[in-house]
Design an enzyme around this catalytic site. Structure first.
Site, PDB file in Angstrom:
ATOM      1  N   ASP A  74      -9.106 -34.822 -36.563  1.00  0.00           N
ATOM      2  CA  ASP A  74      -9.828 -35.754 -35.695  1.00  0.00           C
ATOM      3  C   ASP A  74     -11.287 -35.333 -35.527  1.00  0.00           C
ATOM      4  OD1 ASP A  74      -8.751 -38.097 -34.764  1.00  0.00           O
ATOM      5  OD2 ASP A  74      -7.710 -37.201 -33.056  1.00  0.00           O
ATOM      6  N   LYS A 118       0.285 -44.394 -37.789  1.00  0.00           N
ATOM      7  CA  LYS A 118      -0.221 -43.208 -38.494  1.00  0.00           C
ATOM      8  C   LYS A 118       0.885 -42.614 -39.350  1.00  0.00           C
ATOM      9  CE  LYS A 118      -3.821 -42.247 -35.169  1.00  0.00           C
ATOM     10  NZ  LYS A 118      -4.192 -41.700 -33.861  1.00  0.00           N
ATOM     11  N   GLN A 132      -2.616 -36.957 -29.999  1.00  0.00           N
ATOM     12  CA  GLN A 132      -2.992 -38.311 -29.578  1.00  0.00           C
ATOM     13  C   GLN A 132      -3.589 -38.286 -28.166  1.00  0.00           C
ATOM     14  OE1 GLN A 132      -2.730 -41.155 -31.595  1.00  0.00           O
ATOM     15  NE2 GLN A 132      -3.886 -42.119 -29.967  1.00  0.00           N
TER      16      GLN A 132
END
Ligand code: NDP
Length: 296
Positions: A121, A54, A98
């Site tokens: 997200d 990422k 994460q």
């Protein structure tokens, strides 16, 4: 094989190039760049790889990347305080924590601490609610990538029968909402669904997000259907570790009209959509036009 392959790797490269072009323009006109902060707690090897990828791709499209690697024993208050700091930081436009988090941390509480406008997200309860009510939201990256590929392949999805196998909050449910938003007739299947094969055979669009290697067989696929394989499963075969999807590729490719491979299908689209979401979050914050084709 009769199915057309939907090349997620090439599509993701196109998305990244579009994001990079827009970022170049932003830098030239405004002297700043969108910024993405990624928070990793603990040392899970798979998560470390994801976070590294990422960070690399964020820099490659010209954005600012901020990485926070915290000890596995980090107390909840410390993580929450970091997120609050990032919420207030004007250089940070997207925040990603994460998952999975270590067991002592409350994931829901942590995710719901993120400013919904920076929740790239799309897991914050506000974004879940906005998506569910058909309003503008941040959309979870994996299903957004699937939707982009489906729109690209079909144009309009209106009136198609879509079956989503899997009802997780990160893939199955938002995928179903997105397909409904594009006027598909949607069925969500799961581990308690009766005669799953027959349900799958009714699908013009079949999305498999199960986490069971090669579970969906060719005989479950309606001839000519489009099959999107979200699964990423590592298996041992012929003494080697191999990556396979939730769909049995060889048999399904004989029946489907189009399908995504594993690897090289949905996987690469997920990070590309994270970058697209960060750009979208930046544009919304600044009142700039959103990039075309990169949102739901
Ligand atoms: P979850 O484990 O959270 O959810 C799996 C879903 O599949 C559940 O809803 C479960 O049903 C259903 N299921 C399990 N077994 C069966 C069965 N035998 N028949 C029908 N349904 C079944 O997984 P995720 O949604 O997080 O991930 C799904 C897959 O996608 C995994 O392989 C994962 O690695 C991959 N993935 C890939 C990403 C990418 O970037 N390409 C990103 C995220 C995930 P129930 O609810 O009844 O238990």
């Amino acid at each position: 094989m009769t199915a057309t392959l939907i090349d997620g790797k090439a599509f993701a490269a196109k998305v990244r190039a579009q994001v990079a072009d827009y970022v170049t323009k932003i830098k030239a006109e405004r002297g700043e760049a969108p910024g993405l902060a990624v928070v990793l707690v603990g040392e899970d090897p798979a998560s470390q790889v994801y976070v590294r990828n990422k960070g690399t791709q964020t820099l490659e499209v010209g954005m600012e990347s901020f990485e926070y690697k915290l000890d596995a024993a980090t107390p909840q208050e410390e993580l929450v305080a970091l997120i609050q700091k990032l919420n207030a930081d004007p250089k940070v436009h997207g925040i990603l924590v994460q998952l999975p988090l270590p067991a002592h941390l409350n994931s829901d509480l942590v995710i719901n601490t993120i400013d919904p406008a920076k929740d790239v997200d799309g897991f914050h309860i506000s974004n879940v609610g906005l998506l569910g009510t058909g309003q503008k939201s941040m959309v979870p990256c994996t299903p957004l990538g699937c939707l982009m590929m489906l729109r690209d392949h079909h144009g309009s999805l209106a009136g198609m029968n879509a079956v989503v196998v899997g009802r997780s909050n990160i893939v199955g449910k938002p995928m179903a909402q997105l397909l409904l938003g594009d006027s598909c007739t949607v069925t969500i299947a799961h581990s308690r669904t009766k005669d799953l094969a027959a349900v799958c055979r009714s699908a013009d669009i079949l999305v498999a997000a199960v986490g069971r290697p090669e579970m969906v067989l060719g005989e479950w696929v309606k001839p000519g259907a489009t099959v999107i394989d979200v699964g990423i499963n590592r298996i041992e075969r012929d003494g080697k570790t191999k990556l396979v999807g939730d769909v049995h590729f060889e048999s399904a490719a004989e029946v489907a009209g189009a399908m995504t491979p594993v690897p090289g299908g949905v996987g690469p689209m997920t990070i590309a959509c994270l970058l697209a979401n960060t750009l979208t979050a930046y544009c919304r914050t600044k009142g700039l036009p959103e990039p075309k084709g990169l949102t739901a």
